[in-house]
Design a protein around this motif. Structure first.
Motif, PDB file in Angstrom:
ATOM      1  N   ASN A 244      -8.407 -29.398  36.311  1.00  0.00           N
ATOM      2  CA  ASN A 244      -7.834 -28.420  35.376  1.00  0.00           C
ATOM      3  C   ASN A 244      -7.381 -29.052  34.072  1.00  0.00           C
ATOM      4  OD1 ASN A 244      -8.184 -26.270  37.152  1.00  0.00           O
ATOM      5  ND2 ASN A 244      -6.205 -26.598  38.147  1.00  0.00           N
ATOM      6  N   HIS A 245      -6.880 -30.272  34.142  1.00  0.00           N
ATOM      7  CA  HIS A 245      -6.360 -30.957  32.960  1.00  0.00           C
ATOM      8  C   HIS A 245      -7.223 -32.146  32.562  1.00  0.00           C
ATOM      9  CE1 HIS A 245      -2.818 -28.445  33.445  1.00  0.00           C
ATOM     10  NE2 HIS A 245      -2.690 -28.868  34.688  1.00  0.00           N
ATOM     11  N   LEU A 246      -8.423 -32.227  33.121  1.00  0.00           N
ATOM     12  CA  LEU A 246      -9.336 -33.341  32.839  1.00  0.00           C
ATOM     13  C   LEU A 246      -8.662 -34.691  33.076  1.00  0.00           C
ATOM     14  CD1 LEU A 246     -11.135 -32.037  29.614  1.00  0.00           C
ATOM     15  CD2 LEU A 246     -12.017 -32.051  31.960  1.00  0.00           C
ATOM     16  N   ASP A 247      -7.844 -34.747  34.109  1.00  0.00           N
ATOM     17  CA  ASP A 247      -7.115 -35.976  34.426  1.00  0.00           C
ATOM     18  C   ASP A 247      -7.544 -36.597  35.746  1.00  0.00           C
ATOM     19  OD1 ASP A 247      -6.112 -33.992  36.042  1.00  0.00           O
ATOM     20  OD2 ASP A 247      -3.999 -34.374  35.568  1.00  0.00           O
ATOM     21  N   ARG A 248      -8.643 -36.084  36.298  1.00  0.00           N
ATOM     22  CA  ARG A 248      -9.200 -36.654  37.529  1.00  0.00           C
ATOM     23  C   ARG A 248     -10.511 -37.339  37.174  1.00  0.00           C
ATOM     24  NH1 ARG A 248      -6.138 -37.294  41.594  1.00  0.00           N
ATOM     25  NH2 ARG A 248      -7.456 -36.445  43.239  1.00  0.00           N
ATOM     26  N   LEU A 249     -10.689 -38.553  37.647  1.00  0.00           N
ATOM     27  CA  LEU A 249     -11.889 -39.323  37.337  1.00  0.00           C
ATOM     28  C   LEU A 249     -12.794 -39.337  38.568  1.00  0.00           C
ATOM     29  CD1 LEU A 249     -13.266 -41.005  35.156  1.00  0.00           C
ATOM     30  CD2 LEU A 249     -12.091 -43.019  36.057  1.00  0.00           C
ATOM     31  N   TYR A 250     -13.986 -38.755  38.412  1.00  0.00           N
ATOM     32  CA  TYR A 250     -14.965 -38.690  39.492  1.00  0.00           C
ATOM     33  C   TYR A 250     -15.983 -39.825  39.323  1.00  0.00           C
ATOM     34  CZ  TYR A 250     -13.199 -34.020  40.613  1.00  0.00           C
ATOM     35  OH  TYR A 250     -12.401 -32.962  40.975  1.00  0.00           O
ATOM     36  N   VAL A 251     -16.339 -40.465  40.426  1.00  0.00           N
ATOM     37  CA  VAL A 251     -17.234 -41.619  40.389  1.00  0.00           C
ATOM     38  C   VAL A 251     -18.315 -41.451  41.445  1.00  0.00           C
ATOM     39  CG1 VAL A 251     -17.415 -44.129  40.482  1.00  0.00           C
ATOM     40  CG2 VAL A 251     -15.262 -43.068  39.753  1.00  0.00           C
ATOM     41  N   THR A 252     -19.576 -41.436  41.032  1.00  0.00           N
ATOM     42  CA  THR A 252     -20.683 -41.402  41.989  1.00  0.00           C
ATOM     43  C   THR A 252     -21.044 -42.825  42.396  1.00  0.00           C
ATOM     44  OG1 THR A 252     -22.178 -41.280  40.083  1.00  0.00           O
ATOM     45  CG2 THR A 252     -21.692 -39.226  41.235  1.00  0.00           C
ATOM     46  N   SER A 253     -21.766 -42.944  43.512  1.00  0.00           N
ATOM     47  CA  SER A 253     -22.129 -44.272  44.005  1.00  0.00           C
ATOM     48  C   SER A 253     -23.442 -44.208  44.774  1.00  0.00           C
ATOM     49  CB  SER A 253     -21.020 -44.845  44.901  1.00  0.00           C
ATOM     50  OG  SER A 253     -20.874 -44.084  46.088  1.00  0.00           O
ATOM     51  N   ALA A 254     -23.966 -45.388  45.122  1.00  0.00           N
ATOM     52  CA  ALA A 254     -25.257 -45.488  45.807  1.00  0.00           C
ATOM     53  C   ALA A 254     -25.100 -46.202  47.140  1.00  0.00           C
ATOM     54  CB  ALA A 254     -26.254 -46.243  44.935  1.00  0.00           C
ATOM     55  N   SER A 255     -25.925 -45.792  48.097  1.00  0.00           N
ATOM     56  CA  SER A 255     -25.992 -46.477  49.388  1.00  0.00           C
ATOM     57  C   SER A 255     -27.345 -47.130  49.619  1.00  0.00           C
ATOM     58  CB  SER A 255     -25.722 -45.492  50.532  1.00  0.00           C
ATOM     59  OG  SER A 255     -26.723 -44.477  50.574  1.00  0.00           O
ATOM     60  N   GLU A 256     -28.344 -46.751  48.834  1.00  0.00           N
ATOM     61  CA  GLU A 256     -29.726 -47.181  49.057  1.00  0.00           C
ATOM     62  C   GLU A 256     -29.921 -48.700  49.048  1.00  0.00           C
ATOM     63  OE1 GLU A 256     -33.936 -45.975  49.509  1.00  0.00           O
ATOM     64  OE2 GLU A 256     -31.971 -45.169  49.976  1.00  0.00           O
ATOM     65  N   PRO A 257     -29.275 -49.478  48.164  1.00  0.00           N
ATOM     66  CA  PRO A 257     -29.562 -50.921  48.174  1.00  0.00           C
ATOM     67  C   PRO A 257     -28.910 -51.675  49.327  1.00  0.00           C
ATOM     68  CG  PRO A 257     -27.892 -50.436  46.549  1.00  0.00           C
ATOM     69  CD  PRO A 257     -28.354 -49.110  47.082  1.00  0.00           C
ATOM     70  N   LEU A 258     -28.070 -51.009  50.106  1.00  0.00           N
ATOM     71  CA  LEU A 258     -27.325 -51.698  51.155  1.00  0.00           C
ATOM     72  C   LEU A 258     -28.098 -51.714  52.472  1.00  0.00           C
ATOM     73  CD1 LEU A 258     -23.756 -50.223  50.572  1.00  0.00           C
ATOM     74  CD2 LEU A 258     -24.798 -52.225  49.512  1.00  0.00           C
ATOM     75  N   SER A 259     -27.961 -52.811  53.194  1.00  0.00           N
ATOM     76  CA  SER A 259     -28.523 -52.881  54.546  1.00  0.00           C
ATOM     77  C   SER A 259     -27.670 -52.042  55.479  1.00  0.00           C
ATOM     78  CB  SER A 259     -28.543 -54.334  55.019  1.00  0.00           C
ATOM     79  OG  SER A 259     -27.212 -54.816  55.173  1.00  0.00           O
ATOM     80  N   ALA A 260     -28.171 -51.838  56.702  1.00  0.00           N
ATOM     81  CA  ALA A 260     -27.409 -51.068  57.687  1.00  0.00           C
ATOM     82  C   ALA A 260     -26.071 -51.738  57.977  1.00  0.00           C
ATOM     83  CB  ALA A 260     -28.234 -50.913  58.963  1.00  0.00           C
ATOM     84  N   GLU A 261     -26.079 -53.047  58.034  1.00  0.00           N
ATOM     85  CA  GLU A 261     -24.839 -53.788  58.284  1.00  0.00           C
ATOM     86  C   GLU A 261     -23.864 -53.636  57.117  1.00  0.00           C
ATOM     87  OE1 GLU A 261     -23.365 -58.372  59.289  1.00  0.00           O
ATOM     88  OE2 GLU A 261     -25.500 -57.896  59.097  1.00  0.00           O
ATOM     89  N   GLN A 262     -24.395 -53.697  55.905  1.00  0.00           N
ATOM     90  CA  GLN A 262     -23.537 -53.528  54.725  1.00  0.00           C
ATOM     91  C   GLN A 262     -22.968 -52.118  54.647  1.00  0.00           C
ATOM     92  OE1 GLN A 262     -26.528 -54.818  51.871  1.00  0.00           O
ATOM     93  NE2 GLN A 262     -25.294 -56.598  51.317  1.00  0.00           N
ATOM     94  N   GLN A 263     -23.757 -51.124  55.048  1.00  0.00           N
ATOM     95  CA  GLN A 263     -23.259 -49.754  55.018  1.00  0.00           C
ATOM     96  C   GLN A 263     -22.115 -49.562  56.002  1.00  0.00           C
ATOM     97  OE1 GLN A 263     -26.120 -46.569  55.049  1.00  0.00           O
ATOM     98  NE2 GLN A 263     -27.582 -47.677  53.770  1.00  0.00           N
ATOM     99  N   LEU A 264     -22.150 -50.279  57.109  1.00  0.00           N
ATOM    100  CA  LEU A 264     -21.044 -50.207  58.056  1.00  0.00           C
ATOM    101  C   LEU A 264     -19.768 -50.778  57.458  1.00  0.00           C
ATOM    102  CD1 LEU A 264     -22.754 -51.203  61.439  1.00  0.00           C
ATOM    103  CD2 LEU A 264     -21.894 -48.948  60.768  1.00  0.00           C
ATOM    104  N   SER A 265     -19.912 -51.802  56.639  1.00  0.00           N
ATOM    105  CA  SER A 265     -18.740 -52.421  56.018  1.00  0.00           C
ATOM    106  C   SER A 265     -18.287 -51.656  54.770  1.00  0.00           C
ATOM    107  CB  SER A 265     -19.039 -53.876  55.644  1.00  0.00           C
ATOM    108  OG  SER A 265     -20.037 -53.944  54.637  1.00  0.00           O
ATOM    109  N   GLU A 266     -19.142 -50.746  54.272  1.00  0.00           N
ATOM    110  CA  GLU A 266     -18.803 -49.910  53.120  1.00  0.00           C
ATOM    111  C   GLU A 266     -18.975 -48.441  53.497  1.00  0.00           C
ATOM    112  OE1 GLU A 266     -20.374 -50.572  49.179  1.00  0.00           O
ATOM    113  OE2 GLU A 266     -20.578 -52.722  49.575  1.00  0.00           O
ATOM    114  N   PRO A 267     -18.058 -47.896  54.269  1.00  0.00           N
ATOM    115  CA  PRO A 267     -18.234 -46.516  54.749  1.00  0.00           C
ATOM    116  C   PRO A 267     -18.246 -45.474  53.632  1.00  0.00           C
ATOM    117  CG  PRO A 267     -16.030 -47.334  55.233  1.00  0.00           C
ATOM    118  CD  PRO A 267     -16.829 -48.505  54.780  1.00  0.00           C
ATOM    119  N   LEU A 268     -17.744 -45.805  52.446  1.00  0.00           N
ATOM    120  CA  LEU A 268     -17.731 -44.839  51.346  1.00  0.00           C
ATOM    121  C   LEU A 268     -18.904 -45.011  50.394  1.00  0.00           C
ATOM    122  CD1 LEU A 268     -13.935 -44.695  50.430  1.00  0.00           C
ATOM    123  CD2 LEU A 268     -15.235 -43.234  51.982  1.00  0.00           C
ATOM    124  N   ALA A 269     -19.783 -45.967  50.662  1.00  0.00           N
ATOM    125  CA  ALA A 269     -20.952 -46.159  49.799  1.00  0.00           C
ATOM    126  C   ALA A 269     -21.812 -44.900  49.792  1.00  0.00           C
ATOM    127  CB  ALA A 269     -21.768 -47.347  50.276  1.00  0.00           C
TER     128      ALA A 269
END
Length: 289
Positions: A244-269
């Protein structure tokens, strides 16, 4: 600044978050899926919208309502209510190995969009300016991965980057006449961090997502670093201000370059993060396309 994650599927390559101040809704794309997503903060609901494309590189808000999608085979008008998709033009026709990448609208309603060759990311990409009258001008060429398109209207400047060159440039720019000055280096990053998508806040500072760097960097208008925000994902891709006040910062991200093991260690990727940056953004410009 502890970020939260929106309740949407993990994206392969989340990109180009755009806040619509009319509908109070966030839009973004998953380039590789491809998918178009929206988030309604009031309903706390994320929705995937059907799109016909091989790739979606970026999107823009239309002045007349709806969106413009920068797909691999051209720019399309898109109606979110009906999923209607109408071809407008292709700024780079006939290059089947190329796709559209980052895009942004300037204060005169022109849509700037980059292109790249997906097979090898050779420096053969370009940045085009598309006017509301569908006139196309190539503004930059010989880029591998054009990114970081953003505008500072108060200072009359445009920013853009080549992610593979670890460099963000700035040019003086008059959106009314379309005239742009010579590019000059604004900032550089150090491997493995690469400059990806950006936005400009209400104070004229550039926020850049460092792909493979795991952080956001806020640059003062002079190009000096004024703040660094570490993130729980290694591959943030782009950012925008919303709420409403343009005071929230939204950030997109990628999971594609990560291995399955890395994705487990980065659950928010691959998720979209939201945080309080302590400053406000500015409304997104709309295209007359």
């Amino acid at each position: 600044m502890e970020p939260e994650a929106l309740d949407a599927d993990r994206n392969r390559l989340g990109e180009c978050p755009v806040w619509c101040d009319r509908t109070q809704r966030l839009w973004w794309v998953d380039v590789l899926e491809p998918a178009l997503w929206s988030h309604d903060p009031q309903e706390r609901q994320c929705t995937r919208h059907p799109v016909v494309a091989r790739r979606i590189g970026s999107l823009a808000l239309r002045e007349r309502g709806g969106l413009v999608l920068a797909c691999d085979n051209g720019l399309f008008a898109y109606d979110p209510d009906t999923a209607g998709q109408a071809f407008l033009l292709d700024p780079e026709p006939g290059k089947r190995q190329h796709r559209k990448n980052d895009g942004r609208v300037d204060s005169a309603g022109n849509f700037w969009v980059g292109t790249l060759r997906e097979s090898d990311y050779a420096p053969v990409g370009a940045i085009y300016r598309v006017t509301p009258e569908l006139r196309v001008t190539m503004e930059e060429q010989d880029l591998a991965i054009p990114n970081s398109l953003a505008f500072d209207p108060e200072r009359g400047r445009i920013f853009y980057a080549d992610t593979r060159a670890y460099t963000i440039w700035v040019r003086d720019y008059d959106p009314v006449t379309g005239r742009a000055g010579r590019k000059r280096v604004f900032a550089t990053t150090q491997a493995p961090a690469r400059p990806d998508g950006s936005c400009v806040d209400a104070e004229g500072h550039l926020w850049n997502a460092e792909y493979a760097g795991g952080r956001l960097v806020r640059y003062a208008p002079s190009g000096t670093v004024s703040r660094v925000v570490d993130l729980p994902v290694s591959h943030p891709t782009c950012c925008c201000f919303g709420g409403n006040h343009l005071d929230r910062l939204y950030v997109t991200s990628a999971s594609e370059p990560l291995s399955a093991e890395q994705q487990l260690s980065e659950p928010l990727a691959g998720r979209v993060l939201v945080l309080d940056a302590g400053v406000r953004g500015r409304p997104e410009f709309r295209t007359g396309l």
